[in-house]
Design a protein around this motif. Structure first.
Motif, PDB file in Angstrom:
ATOM      1  N   UNK A 141       0.827  -1.209   0.000  1.00  0.00           N
ATOM      2  CA  UNK A 141       0.000   0.000   0.000  1.00  0.00           C
ATOM      3  C   UNK A 141       0.863   1.262   0.000  1.00  0.00           C
ATOM      4  N   UNK A 142       2.029   1.221   0.635  1.00  0.00           N
ATOM      5  CA  UNK A 142       2.932   2.367   0.585  1.00  0.00           C
ATOM      6  C   UNK A 142       3.439   2.586  -0.838  1.00  0.00           C
ATOM      7  N   UNK A 143       3.851   1.494  -1.500  1.00  0.00           N
ATOM      8  CA  UNK A 143       4.287   1.607  -2.897  1.00  0.00           C
ATOM      9  C   UNK A 143       3.144   2.073  -3.787  1.00  0.00           C
ATOM     10  N   UNK A 144       1.923   1.630  -3.488  1.00  0.00           N
ATOM     11  CA  UNK A 144       0.756   2.057  -4.262  1.00  0.00           C
ATOM     12  C   UNK A 144       0.526   3.555  -4.120  1.00  0.00           C
ATOM     13  N   UNK A 145       0.760   4.066  -2.929  1.00  0.00           N
ATOM     14  CA  UNK A 145       0.601   5.510  -2.707  1.00  0.00           C
ATOM     15  C   UNK A 145       1.542   6.299  -3.614  1.00  0.00           C
ATOM     16  N   UNK A 146       2.805   5.906  -3.645  1.00  0.00           N
ATOM     17  CA  UNK A 146       3.761   6.625  -4.485  1.00  0.00           C
ATOM     18  C   UNK A 146       3.445   6.433  -5.965  1.00  0.00           C
ATOM     19  N   UNK A 147       2.981   5.255  -6.330  1.00  0.00           N
ATOM     20  CA  UNK A 147       2.601   5.011  -7.719  1.00  0.00           C
ATOM     21  C   UNK A 147       1.427   5.902  -8.108  1.00  0.00           C
ATOM     22  N   UNK A 148       0.439   5.995  -7.234  1.00  0.00           N
ATOM     23  CA  UNK A 148      -0.713   6.865  -7.475  1.00  0.00           C
ATOM     24  C   UNK A 148      -0.284   8.324  -7.600  1.00  0.00           C
ATOM     25  N   UNK A 149       0.593   8.758  -6.737  1.00  0.00           N
ATOM     26  CA  UNK A 149       0.957  10.175  -6.717  1.00  0.00           C
ATOM     27  C   UNK A 149       1.873  10.560  -7.864  1.00  0.00           C
ATOM     28  N   UNK A 150       2.821   9.691  -8.231  1.00  0.00           N
ATOM     29  CA  UNK A 150       3.868  10.111  -9.165  1.00  0.00           C
ATOM     30  C   UNK A 150       3.856   9.416 -10.523  1.00  0.00           C
ATOM     31  N   UNK A 151       3.169   8.287 -10.663  1.00  0.00           N
ATOM     32  CA  UNK A 151       3.291   7.534 -11.905  1.00  0.00           C
ATOM     33  C   UNK A 151       1.977   7.342 -12.668  1.00  0.00           C
TER      34      UNK A 151
END
Length: 320
Positions: A141-151
């Protein structure tokens, strides 16, 4: 070029189909929800069609380490069948070069049910060999957050039921969001824990085990996929897909036939890279103690204990 040709053909067909569907939706004055539903069904049909001819399927929730596994598998095939170095396996691009290589479908199992209508079971996968790759959902879920925000592109956020583009959610708020956060990941994992026994053959690979013992875990994957790789080739594939080398190649954009999958969202933002930290248990670095307690309780109370990420439930993943 030979490795890229099948994917180029698939991409051209997808663009044509999607253009036709979008034109139809525009002409019929479809509303926003109808457009999203039609787009999800179209993507589901594309993946469903591939599923029918796939020799094996690799399933994972997004951000569970699938790209790392894909690169290692690709490297095994490169060595065993003398394929172009840095080529990344897609669906049938390697099979197109050498028919001994199986057609592998890599899927996050997000859209197929929108087309097939099988929303409560994994019936679409029952006659397939399925390799399920999982990772601690707290790290996912942490990686998903960064993926949502930046990718993730704004339209894709809508398509995947992520918070709208430009939303000012904190990471903890993202985690607690039922449609995109931790509970969504847990529901995905629980549904596969229940249904995996119904597939023709199956294997489970944990990201954490791959990190701890990549050579033996990759050897297990190779056996399941029937890749005739030697011990030396498996070790070389692990070395090739090391964190440092993956990070370097992403920055150089040197992986071939991968599209934007292994390209950074913004080279100036470290958290926009596909290969970000690769740290087991790294979620603890982003939250206060009270927040970690809430997150851990969600996992303990809801995730099937067969995965080994909690201790509360007693049900096991059913196996042959």
């Amino acid at each position: 070029m030979r490795a890229a040709l099948p994917q180029l053909i698939h991409q051209a067909r997808r663009r044509a189909r999607r253009s036709i569907v979008r034109l139809h939706l525009s002409l019929t004055r479809a509303n926003h929800e109808q457009r999203l539903g039609a787009e999800r069904q179209l993507r589901g049909r594309e993946q469903y069609d591939q599923l029918q001819s796939a020799d094996a399927v690799i399933v994972s929730y997004a951000k569970s380490g699938r790209t790392w596994l894909r690169v290692m598998i690709s490297r095994l095939y490169q060595q065993v069948y003398d394929l172009p170095k840095d080529a990344v396996i897609g669906f049938d691009n390697f099979h197109y070069i050498d028919r001994r290589i199986p057609r592998l479908l890599f899927t996050h199992d997000e859209f197929i049910r929108d087309y097939s209508g099988n929303t409560s079971t994994k019936l679409d996968f029952y006659d397939k060999k399925v390799l399920l790759m999982v990772r601690d959902p707290r790290d996912v879920v942490v990686s998903s957050f960064f993926h949502w925000r930046f990718r993730t592109q704004p339209w894709k956020k809508q398509l995947s039921f992520y918070p709208p583009h430009g939303s000012d959610l904190s990471m903890f708020e993202f985690v607690q969001d039922d449609r995109s956060g931790l509970r969504r990941i847990i529901n995905f994992m629980n549904s596969w824990a229940e249904e995996l026994v119904n597939t023709r053959a199956h294997e489970i690979v944990k990201y954490e085990n791959m990190r701890a013992d990549p050579v033996n875990e990759l050897a297990r994957v190779a056996r399941f996929l029937e890749i005739p790789a030697s011990a030396a080739q498996i070790t070389e594939a692990v070395d090739y897909a090391s964190y440092e080398n993956m990070k370097k190649k992403e920055a150089e954009q040197s992986f071939r036939t991968s599209g934007a999958r292994l390209n950074p969202g913004d080279k100036s933002i470290p958290d926009s890279y596909k290969v970000r930290r690769a740290k087991v248990g790294g979620y603890r670095d982003y939250f206060e103690d009270a927040q970690i307690k809430v997150i851990d309780e969600i996992v303990t109370e809801n995730l099937d204990s067969a995965y080994g990420y909690n201790q509360s439930k007693t049900a096991d993943i059913k196996s042959d």
